[in-house]
Design an enzyme around this catalytic site. Structure first.
Site, PDB file in Angstrom:
ATOM      1  N   ARG A 180      32.160  33.048  55.765  1.00 35.82           N
ATOM      2  CA  ARG A 180      31.314  31.996  55.195  1.00 35.82           C
ATOM      3  C   ARG A 180      31.037  32.324  53.733  1.00 35.82           C
ATOM      4  NH1 ARG A 180      25.694  29.709  57.829  1.00 35.82           N
ATOM      5  NH2 ARG A 180      25.204  28.209  56.183  1.00 35.82           N
ATOM      6  N   ASP A 229      29.065  31.097  50.126  1.00 42.28           N
ATOM      7  CA  ASP A 229      27.918  30.312  49.704  1.00 42.28           C
ATOM      8  C   ASP A 229      28.306  29.233  48.695  1.00 42.28           C
ATOM      9  OD1 ASP A 229      26.214  31.852  51.273  1.00 42.28           O
ATOM     10  OD2 ASP A 229      25.816  33.282  49.651  1.00 42.28           O
ATOM     11  N   ARG A 271      26.533  39.895  46.109  1.00 45.04           N
ATOM     12  CA  ARG A 271      25.850  39.490  44.874  1.00 45.04           C
ATOM     13  C   ARG A 271      24.670  40.405  44.562  1.00 45.04           C
ATOM     14  NH1 ARG A 271      24.521  33.502  46.118  1.00 45.04           N
ATOM     15  NH2 ARG A 271      23.336  33.711  44.158  1.00 45.04           N
TER      16      ARG A 271
END
Length: 248
Positions: free
Chosen positions: A49, A51, A196
């Site tokens: 997945r 973002d 991140r």
């Protein structure tokens, strides 16, 4: 037959890879293209997945079909129906019980930084501008702390109460090539925003706003959300999903 697709996309205009209602997503566009190709709607399963705003060079998606189209024609047809910022790089037939998420051995992500005093109009959509010089050597020193099996709670956000925050990082490296600094991490799996948040902490080390000892202290504390701050999503790429043998 069960078909695995290797997908490249520019995530700028999408609200992530996962299908959502009333907003454009990678999975939504892919399933719409498949429906146009075979004449009926099918569900896809994605390997990872990503973002909103995150890109991919090697995302993997799987779907089932009884179509008589060849793999080459499936690739061509989907690329015809998909928007220009999403492309199928390859279609392969896989075993009936292949699961792109559970069967993955590891995932490789790369975060790209434009490390120059002036911005690059040509790289504004896929790199983070950092104007001050980065010390890549000390960033690599901090990276080595990440390798191995550890609790990565400090580098995650949005954790549920029961989530297991232990992950195995096989490789963590920083490279400089001209103006581009690349942060590459390969792990068995990633926590929400782990990549991140990690890059955000490494940037502080590279800018001499922190040091390796402080980086280690945050890491070892294991308190969710203490690392970072998270860098923007537009510099992040899902590069590759690795599977046993030559499955994909």
């Amino acid at each position: 037959m069960r078909i695995a697709l290797t997908i490249e996309y520019d995530g700028t205009g999408y609200y992530g890879s996962q299908r959502q209602s009333n907003v454009p997503t990678i999975q939504g566009e892919l399933e719409e293209a498949i429906a146009k190709m075979i004449g009926k709607h099918v569900r896809t399963v994605l390997a990872g997945r990503t973002d909103q705003g995150v890109h991919a060079k090697g995302q993997v998606a799987v779907f089932e079909t009884d179509s008589s189209l060849t793999l080459d024609n499936i690739t061509k047809a989907l690329n015809f129906y998909l928007p220009e910022d999403i492309a199928i790089k390859e279609a392969r037939k896989v075993r009936d019980d292949f699961d792109p998420r559970r069967d993955a051995l590891s995932r490789e992500y790369c975060y790209y930084i434009w490390n120059e005093p002036t911005r690059s109009p040509l790289r504004r959509r896929d790199t983070l501008l950092v104007r001050r010089p980065l010390d890549v050597d000390v960033m690599n020193e901090a990276c080595k702390v990440l390798e191995g099996t550890h609790d990565f709670a400090a580098f995650a956000s949005e954790l549920g109460e029961r989530i297991n925050t232990t992950r195995t990082v096989y490789r963590a490296d920083i490279y400089r090539e001209g103006s581009i600094v690349s942060c590459i991490i390969e792990a068995n799996a990633f926590l929400p925003h782990q990549m991140r948040m990690t890059v955000g902490s490494l940037l502080k080390v590279g800018l001499k706003l922190s040091d390796v000892a402080a980086f280690c202290k945050v890491f070892e504390a294991g308190k969710p959300g203490t690392a970072g701050p998270a860098v923007p999503p537009h510099g992040l790429f899902l590069m590759k999903v690795n599977y046993p043998g030559d499955e994909i």
